[in-house]
Motif scaffolding. Structure first.
Motif, PDB file in Angstrom:
ATOM      1  N   LEU A 162      75.358  48.876  37.529  1.00  0.00           N
ATOM      2  CA  LEU A 162      76.283  48.840  38.421  1.00  0.00           C
ATOM      3  C   LEU A 162      77.179  50.085  38.421  1.00  0.00           C
ATOM      4  CD1 LEU A 162      77.643  45.215  38.647  1.00  0.00           C
ATOM      5  CD2 LEU A 162      76.613  46.518  40.581  1.00  0.00           C
ATOM      6  N   GLY A 163      77.613  50.497  37.150  1.00  0.00           N
ATOM      7  CA  GLY A 163      78.450  51.573  36.940  1.00  0.00           C
ATOM      8  C   GLY A 163      77.850  52.886  37.269  1.00  0.00           C
ATOM      9  N   VAL A 164      76.712  53.215  36.970  1.00  0.00           N
ATOM     10  CA  VAL A 164      75.839  54.369  37.263  1.00  0.00           C
ATOM     11  C   VAL A 164      75.703  54.358  38.604  1.00  0.00           C
ATOM     12  CG1 VAL A 164      73.746  55.487  36.881  1.00  0.00           C
ATOM     13  CG2 VAL A 164      74.909  54.556  34.907  1.00  0.00           C
ATOM     14  N   VAL A 165      75.304  53.356  39.615  1.00  0.00           N
ATOM     15  CA  VAL A 165      74.999  53.558  41.067  1.00  0.00           C
ATOM     16  C   VAL A 165      76.227  53.833  41.477  1.00  0.00           C
ATOM     17  CG1 VAL A 165      74.234  52.338  42.998  1.00  0.00           C
ATOM     18  CG2 VAL A 165      72.853  51.844  41.016  1.00  0.00           C
ATOM     19  N   ARG A 166      77.251  53.258  41.104  1.00  0.00           N
ATOM     20  CA  ARG A 166      78.566  53.285  41.416  1.00  0.00           C
ATOM     21  C   ARG A 166      79.118  54.808  41.388  1.00  0.00           C
ATOM     22  NH1 ARG A 166      83.784  53.292  39.853  1.00  0.00           N
ATOM     23  NH2 ARG A 166      85.469  52.633  41.240  1.00  0.00           N
ATOM     24  N   GLY A 167      78.779  55.214  40.183  1.00  0.00           N
ATOM     25  CA  GLY A 167      79.010  56.519  39.953  1.00  0.00           C
ATOM     26  C   GLY A 167      78.382  57.821  40.712  1.00  0.00           C
ATOM     27  N   PHE A 168      77.175  57.474  41.224  1.00  0.00           N
ATOM     28  CA  PHE A 168      76.534  58.344  42.222  1.00  0.00           C
ATOM     29  C   PHE A 168      76.900  58.005  43.653  1.00  0.00           C
ATOM     30  CE2 PHE A 168      73.842  59.149  38.495  1.00  0.00           C
ATOM     31  CZ  PHE A 168      73.654  60.469  38.210  1.00  0.00           C
ATOM     32  N   GLY A 169      77.130  57.077  43.723  1.00  0.00           N
ATOM     33  CA  GLY A 169      77.395  56.684  45.217  1.00  0.00           C
ATOM     34  C   GLY A 169      76.057  56.024  45.742  1.00  0.00           C
ATOM     35  N   ARG A 170      75.022  56.599  45.388  1.00  0.00           N
ATOM     36  CA  ARG A 170      73.747  56.186  45.965  1.00  0.00           C
ATOM     37  C   ARG A 170      72.678  56.677  44.858  1.00  0.00           C
ATOM     38  NH1 ARG A 170      71.712  55.473  51.587  1.00  0.00           N
ATOM     39  NH2 ARG A 170      69.338  55.630  51.370  1.00  0.00           N
ATOM     40  N   ALA A 171      71.868  56.049  44.477  1.00  0.00           N
ATOM     41  CA  ALA A 171      70.921  56.341  43.273  1.00  0.00           C
ATOM     42  C   ALA A 171      69.629  55.504  43.442  1.00  0.00           C
ATOM     43  CB  ALA A 171      71.405  56.363  42.025  1.00  0.00           C
ATOM     44  N   LEU A 181      74.564  42.320  45.230  1.00  0.00           N
ATOM     45  CA  LEU A 181      75.673  43.122  44.765  1.00  0.00           C
ATOM     46  C   LEU A 181      75.229  44.469  44.717  1.00  0.00           C
ATOM     47  CD1 LEU A 181      76.088  41.211  41.425  1.00  0.00           C
ATOM     48  CD2 LEU A 181      77.522  41.117  43.185  1.00  0.00           C
ATOM     49  N   LEU A 182      74.131  44.937  45.076  1.00  0.00           N
ATOM     50  CA  LEU A 182      73.690  46.211  45.629  1.00  0.00           C
ATOM     51  C   LEU A 182      72.830  46.072  47.016  1.00  0.00           C
ATOM     52  CD1 LEU A 182      71.908  47.461  42.450  1.00  0.00           C
ATOM     53  CD2 LEU A 182      74.361  48.372  43.102  1.00  0.00           C
ATOM     54  N   ALA A 183      73.126  47.253  47.731  1.00  0.00           N
ATOM     55  CA  ALA A 183      72.350  47.491  48.662  1.00  0.00           C
ATOM     56  C   ALA A 183      71.217  48.256  48.473  1.00  0.00           C
ATOM     57  CB  ALA A 183      72.988  48.203  49.978  1.00  0.00           C
ATOM     58  N   ALA A 184      69.880  47.815  48.920  1.00  0.00           N
ATOM     59  CA  ALA A 184      68.671  48.555  48.684  1.00  0.00           C
ATOM     60  C   ALA A 184      67.981  49.184  49.993  1.00  0.00           C
ATOM     61  CB  ALA A 184      67.644  47.512  48.244  1.00  0.00           C
ATOM     62  N   THR A 185      67.878  50.403  49.709  1.00  0.00           N
ATOM     63  CA  THR A 185      67.286  51.006  51.016  1.00  0.00           C
ATOM     64  C   THR A 185      65.964  51.910  50.704  1.00  0.00           C
ATOM     65  OG1 THR A 185      69.814  51.445  51.791  1.00  0.00           O
ATOM     66  CG2 THR A 185      68.038  52.883  52.876  1.00  0.00           C
ATOM     67  N   GLU A 186      64.920  51.400  51.796  1.00  0.00           N
ATOM     68  CA  GLU A 186      63.610  51.833  51.252  1.00  0.00           C
ATOM     69  C   GLU A 186      63.613  53.281  52.030  1.00  0.00           C
ATOM     70  OE1 GLU A 186      60.209  49.670  51.933  1.00  0.00           O
ATOM     71  OE2 GLU A 186      61.212  47.920  50.977  1.00  0.00           O
ATOM     72  N   ILE A 187      63.137  54.259  51.413  1.00  0.00           N
ATOM     73  CA  ILE A 187      63.081  55.669  51.934  1.00  0.00           C
ATOM     74  C   ILE A 187      61.674  55.757  52.697  1.00  0.00           C
ATOM     75  CG2 ILE A 187      63.172  58.217  51.255  1.00  0.00           C
ATOM     76  CD1 ILE A 187      65.693  56.351  50.792  1.00  0.00           C
ATOM     77  N   TRP A 208      59.396  58.781  51.527  1.00  0.00           N
ATOM     78  CA  TRP A 208      58.924  58.766  50.259  1.00  0.00           C
ATOM     79  C   TRP A 208      58.431  57.279  50.071  1.00  0.00           C
ATOM     80  CZ3 TRP A 208      62.191  61.981  46.235  1.00  0.00           C
ATOM     81  CH2 TRP A 208      61.290  61.986  44.977  1.00  0.00           C
ATOM     82  N   PRO A 209      57.220  57.097  50.190  1.00  0.00           N
ATOM     83  CA  PRO A 209      56.717  55.704  49.906  1.00  0.00           C
ATOM     84  C   PRO A 209      57.032  54.960  48.607  1.00  0.00           C
ATOM     85  CG  PRO A 209      55.121  57.119  51.101  1.00  0.00           C
ATOM     86  CD  PRO A 209      56.374  57.941  50.619  1.00  0.00           C
ATOM     87  N   GLY A 210      57.689  53.978  48.360  1.00  0.00           N
ATOM     88  CA  GLY A 210      57.918  53.177  46.971  1.00  0.00           C
ATOM     89  C   GLY A 210      59.102  53.492  46.485  1.00  0.00           C
ATOM     90  N   ARG A 211      59.923  54.560  47.191  1.00  0.00           N
ATOM     91  CA  ARG A 211      61.015  54.926  46.604  1.00  0.00           C
ATOM     92  C   ARG A 211      62.298  53.920  47.409  1.00  0.00           C
ATOM     93  NH1 ARG A 211      64.905  60.552  46.110  1.00  0.00           N
ATOM     94  NH2 ARG A 211      66.564  59.547  46.530  1.00  0.00           N
ATOM     95  N   VAL A 212      63.100  53.324  46.630  1.00  0.00           N
ATOM     96  CA  VAL A 212      64.386  52.322  46.834  1.00  0.00           C
ATOM     97  C   VAL A 212      65.518  53.043  46.321  1.00  0.00           C
ATOM     98  CG1 VAL A 212      65.538  50.264  47.007  1.00  0.00           C
ATOM     99  CG2 VAL A 212      62.754  50.450  46.984  1.00  0.00           C
ATOM    100  N   ASP A 213      66.643  53.361  47.358  1.00  0.00           N
ATOM    101  CA  ASP A 213      67.998  53.811  46.772  1.00  0.00           C
ATOM    102  C   ASP A 213      68.896  52.533  46.892  1.00  0.00           C
ATOM    103  OD1 ASP A 213      66.935  56.274  46.746  1.00  0.00           O
ATOM    104  OD2 ASP A 213      68.313  57.383  48.157  1.00  0.00           O
ATOM    105  N   TYR A 214      69.757  52.602  45.875  1.00  0.00           N
ATOM    106  CA  TYR A 214      70.519  51.570  46.018  1.00  0.00           C
ATOM    107  C   TYR A 214      72.067  52.067  46.104  1.00  0.00           C
ATOM    108  CZ  TYR A 214      66.589  49.251  43.917  1.00  0.00           C
ATOM    109  OH  TYR A 214      65.486  48.680  43.794  1.00  0.00           O
ATOM    110  N   SER A 215      72.938  51.312  46.556  1.00  0.00           N
ATOM    111  CA  SER A 215      74.516  51.611  46.641  1.00  0.00           C
ATOM    112  C   SER A 215      75.025  50.216  46.607  1.00  0.00           C
ATOM    113  CB  SER A 215      74.702  52.338  47.980  1.00  0.00           C
ATOM    114  OG  SER A 215      74.227  51.387  48.888  1.00  0.00           O
TER     115      SER A 215
END
Length: 199
Positions: A9-18, A55-61, A64-71
């Motif tokens: 949670l801390g790392v995703v929060r730190g980047f904003g989206r990762a 607790l996190l939102a997951a967004t498929e890109i 970029w097949p297979g990549r999911v970004d989290y916020s």
């Protein structure tokens, strides 16, 4: 999974989206394999579970097949701070939880970090007082003499915890470390970390 949950949670929060690879790379760059019981596979598992629990939102890109970004979602923000404060306040946690709390401590305001560590100090001092009374009470039951080493060991651990916590509190109150709210790009501000470099 609590230390892993807090760190992710801390790392995703730190980047904003990762994405997962970025979270894993960041945590490995902190040396978590030396001070936390966090395996690379557990990071990806935590990301999926945190998204599943809202607790996190997951967004498929799409590009970029297979990549999911989290916020971090609002509930994830609350859970992050709950876990972080608890990690600093409660000395009964395992070392990996305290280590995760220390790694992310700058996400708290200075006052909040001082408050959490002051609570920790009070608990440790109380534990030390109880441990110093226990050997006297145990004398009545006449346990084997070598069991006294358990009290000696536990008392010394508590004393070390008291000393270290006092010193950290002194450093914080004297202004060491940049804490949340002290600069808009401080470590503890959401999305303030460097822009991730794509692998």
């Amino acid at each position: 999974m609590t230390a892993t949950k807090l760190l992710v949670l801390g790392v995703v929060r730190g980047f904003g989206r990762a994405h997962g690879y970025r979270v894993r790379a960041e945590l490995l760059s902190w040396g978590i394999d030396d001070w936390a019981n966090v395996k690379p596979g557990s990071i990806y598992h935590a990301l999926r579970q945190l998204a599943k629990s809202g607790l996190l939102a997951a967004t498929e890109i799409a590009d970029w097949p297979g990549r999911v970004d989290y916020s971090v979602m609002p509930e994830g923000e609350k859970e992050f701070f709950r876990l972080l404060v608890e990690a600093l306040e409660r000395p009964e946690h395992r070392d990996d939880m305290l280590s995760a709390g220390l790694a992310l401590m700058p996400a708290l305001t200075r006052d909040r970090a001082v408050c959490a560590l002051s609570t920790r100090l009070a608990v440790l001092e109380g534990q030390g007082a109880v441990l110093r009374k226990d050997p006297e009470a145990a004398e009545a039951g006449k346990p084997p003499p070598h069991l006294g080493e358990l009290w000696t060991m536990r008392t010394r651990y508590v004393d070390l915890g008291v000393e270290w916590t006092r010193e950290l509190l002194e450093r914080l109150t004297s202004g060491e470390y940049e804490m949340a709210g002290e600069h808009e790009e401080a470590f503890g501000m959401p999305g303030a970390w460097r822009t991730p470099v794509e692998p």
